[in-house]
Write a protein that holds these residues in place. Structure first.
Motif, mmCIF file in Angstrom:
data_model
loop_
_atom_site.group_PDB
_atom_site.id
_atom_site.type_symbol
_atom_site.label_atom_id
_atom_site.label_comp_id
_atom_site.label_asym_id
_atom_site.label_seq_id
_atom_site.Cartn_x
_atom_site.Cartn_y
_atom_site.Cartn_z
ATOM 1 N N TYR A 173 0.832 -1.208 0.000
ATOM 2 C CA TYR A 173 0.000 0.000 0.000
ATOM 3 C C TYR A 173 0.868 1.260 0.000
ATOM 4 C CZ TYR A 173 -3.567 -3.430 0.818
ATOM 5 O OH TYR A 173 -4.376 -4.522 0.691
ATOM 6 N N TYR A 208 -6.631 -0.050 0.324
ATOM 7 C CA TYR A 208 -5.855 1.065 -0.211
ATOM 8 C C TYR A 208 -6.629 2.376 -0.093
ATOM 9 C CZ TYR A 208 -3.284 4.162 -3.269
ATOM 10 O OH TYR A 208 -2.590 5.233 -3.754
ATOM 11 N N ASN A 257 1.621 8.770 -6.658
ATOM 12 C CA ASN A 257 1.829 10.201 -6.422
ATOM 13 C C ASN A 257 3.189 10.679 -6.914
ATOM 14 O OD1 ASN A 257 -0.602 11.272 -4.860
ATOM 15 N ND2 ASN A 257 -0.173 9.322 -3.881
ATOM 16 N N THR A 267 -3.559 10.998 3.693
ATOM 17 C CA THR A 267 -3.730 12.338 3.129
ATOM 18 C C THR A 267 -4.666 13.229 3.949
ATOM 19 O OG1 THR A 267 -5.485 11.567 1.658
ATOM 20 C CG2 THR A 267 -3.245 11.588 0.778
ATOM 21 N N TYR A 273 0.944 3.970 -3.093
ATOM 22 C CA TYR A 273 0.704 5.386 -2.831
ATOM 23 C C TYR A 273 1.863 6.241 -3.345
ATOM 24 C CZ TYR A 273 -0.089 9.730 -0.326
ATOM 25 O OH TYR A 273 -0.270 11.036 -0.021
ATOM 26 N N LYS A 314 -5.048 5.513 1.818
ATOM 27 C CA LYS A 314 -4.879 6.828 1.192
ATOM 28 C C LYS A 314 -5.596 7.922 1.993
ATOM 29 C CE LYS A 314 -5.628 9.035 -3.269
ATOM 30 N NZ LYS A 314 -6.146 8.851 -4.624
#
Length: 133
Positions: free
Chosen positions: A49, A84, A57, A92, A53, A88
């Motif tokens: 994961y 996931y 990104n 974030t 990510y 995320k």
């Protein structure tokens, strides 16, 4: 190494990754030897994961020459994975550090600060329908 996990060797990469609230684990170190980390050379290990990510990104690049095809496909299609999606969101939106939690029977351990400086504040379970991952 399982599909989607990642290994890298540069300490500068570790700093860039950890500035994005993702903790890297040195391979071959248990938590009892983490204080010796400054004396041990890489490689470092990332769970699938974290890898997905960072790749999605554009924080790190995928090197297809050392990644198996199943791992590449997993990362390309990971947006549909409910774990996931939770990962995320927590990274974030909630600004938490996440560490793989399978050792403790959960998806992730969540921290307000770097995991080397404190204990986890949450065990994260991802529920979908009647299943718990």
């Amino acid at each position: 190494m399982a599909n989607g996990e990642g290994i890298f060797e540069k300490a500068s990469t570790k700093k860039k990754i950890e500035s994005n609230r993702i903790s890297c684990k040195m391979m071959g170190l248990s938590s009892s030897t983490k204080n010796m980390a400054e004396f041990v050379e890489p490689p470092y290990l990332l769970d699938k994961y974290s890898c997905a990510y960072l790749i999605k990104n554009q924080i790190i690049e995928i090197r297809e020459s050392i990644c198996n095809k199943a791992g590449i496909e997993l990362i390309k299609n990971i947006d549909k994975d409910p774990i996931y999606v939770a990962y995320k969101y927590l990274i974030t939106e909630k600004k938490l550090f996440l560490v793989d939690g399978h050792k403790f029977g959960c998806c992730f351990l969540a921290y307000n600060e770097h995991p080397d400086t404190m204990h986890a504040i949450y065990l994260v379970f991802v529920l979908t329908g009647n299943q718990c991952f």
